[in-house]
Design an enzyme around this catalytic site. Structure first.
Site, short mmCIF file in Angstrom:
data_model
loop_
_atom_site.label_atom_id
_atom_site.label_comp_id
_atom_site.label_asym_id
_atom_site.label_seq_id
_atom_site.Cartn_x
_atom_site.Cartn_y
_atom_site.Cartn_z
N CYS A 16 0.86 -1.19 0.00
CA CYS A 16 0.00 0.00 0.00
C CYS A 16 0.90 1.23 0.00
CB CYS A 16 -1.00 -0.02 1.16
SG CYS A 16 -0.31 0.26 2.81
N ASN A 19 2.38 1.63 4.27
CA ASN A 19 2.60 0.38 4.99
C ASN A 19 2.25 0.50 6.47
OD1 ASN A 19 5.39 -1.86 5.63
ND2 ASN A 19 3.31 -2.42 5.16
N CYS A 21 -1.51 0.84 7.19
CA CYS A 21 -2.95 0.53 7.28
C CYS A 21 -3.30 -0.72 6.48
CB CYS A 21 -3.79 1.71 6.78
SG CYS A 21 -3.69 3.19 7.80
N ARG A 22 -3.49 -0.56 5.18
CA ARG A 22 -4.01 -1.66 4.36
C ARG A 22 -3.06 -2.85 4.26
NH1 ARG A 22 -5.41 1.80 -0.80
NH2 ARG A 22 -3.51 2.81 -0.06
N SER A 23 -1.80 -2.61 3.94
CA SER A 23 -0.91 -3.76 3.74
C SER A 23 -0.58 -4.50 5.03
CB SER A 23 0.35 -3.36 2.96
OG SER A 23 1.07 -2.34 3.58
N ASP A 131 -8.61 3.08 1.30
CA ASP A 131 -7.62 3.53 2.28
C ASP A 131 -8.36 4.20 3.44
OD1 ASP A 131 -5.53 4.56 3.74
OD2 ASP A 131 -4.54 5.50 2.03
#
Length: 162
Positions: A16, A19, A21-23, A131
């Protein structure tokens, strides 16, 4: 598959922007899903940007993962590197911007496949994982739902190969 008939250990990198939140949520969901399935895999996450290198995941991401029974507090942000395109079989980008940025640094002759995370889910091809960073805390629940579905799809794919 290796010549001796053994299935190669899958190596998957989740990508993401920062690095945090999402990943890392995707990495946490995948670690849990692969462990439940008994599949040994190399799993990691990275960001295309360097703003958060060395930082733990966002506190809201940690809280959402913890709410789902997963601890991602030990993960630390790092930036995508050209070596990742050789160290991983599959790099899954959270959205088109991350996919474009990854393509820009991808070395010629790289061996990793590169695609969007949600391309793994029927009816979601071409879509990005939302996101949640600038939104309200409940956005992390929606992001978790997406990354958990992605993790399940990966487990199903690698279970079928075994």
């Amino acid at each position: 598959m290796r010549e001796d008939g053994e299935i190669a250990k899958p190596a998957i990198l989740f990508l993401c922007l920062g690095n945090i939140c999402r990943s890392p949520l995707a990495e946490g969901a995948a670690r849990a899903a692969f462990a439940r399935a008994g599949i040994d895999a190399k799993l990691d996450s990275a960001g295309t940007g360097d703003w958060h290198v060395g930082h733990a995941p966002d506190r809201r991401a940690q809280a959402e993962a913890r709410r789902r029974g997963i601890d991602i507090s030990a993960l630390r942000a790092r930036q995508l590197s050209p070596d990742d395109f050789y160290d991983f079989d599959l790099i899954l980008a959270a959205d088109e911007t991350n996919l474009r940025d990854a393509r820009a640094i991808r070395p010629a002759g790289a061996t990793a496949d590169l695609m969007l995370m949600l391309d793994l889910l029927p009816g979601r091809k071409g879509q990005g994982v939302t996101d949640p960073y600038y939104g309200k805390d409940d956005g992390f629940a929606s992001t978790w739902d997406d990354v958990e579905a992605i993790a399940s799809a990966l487990v199903a794919e690698f279970s079928a190969k075994g």
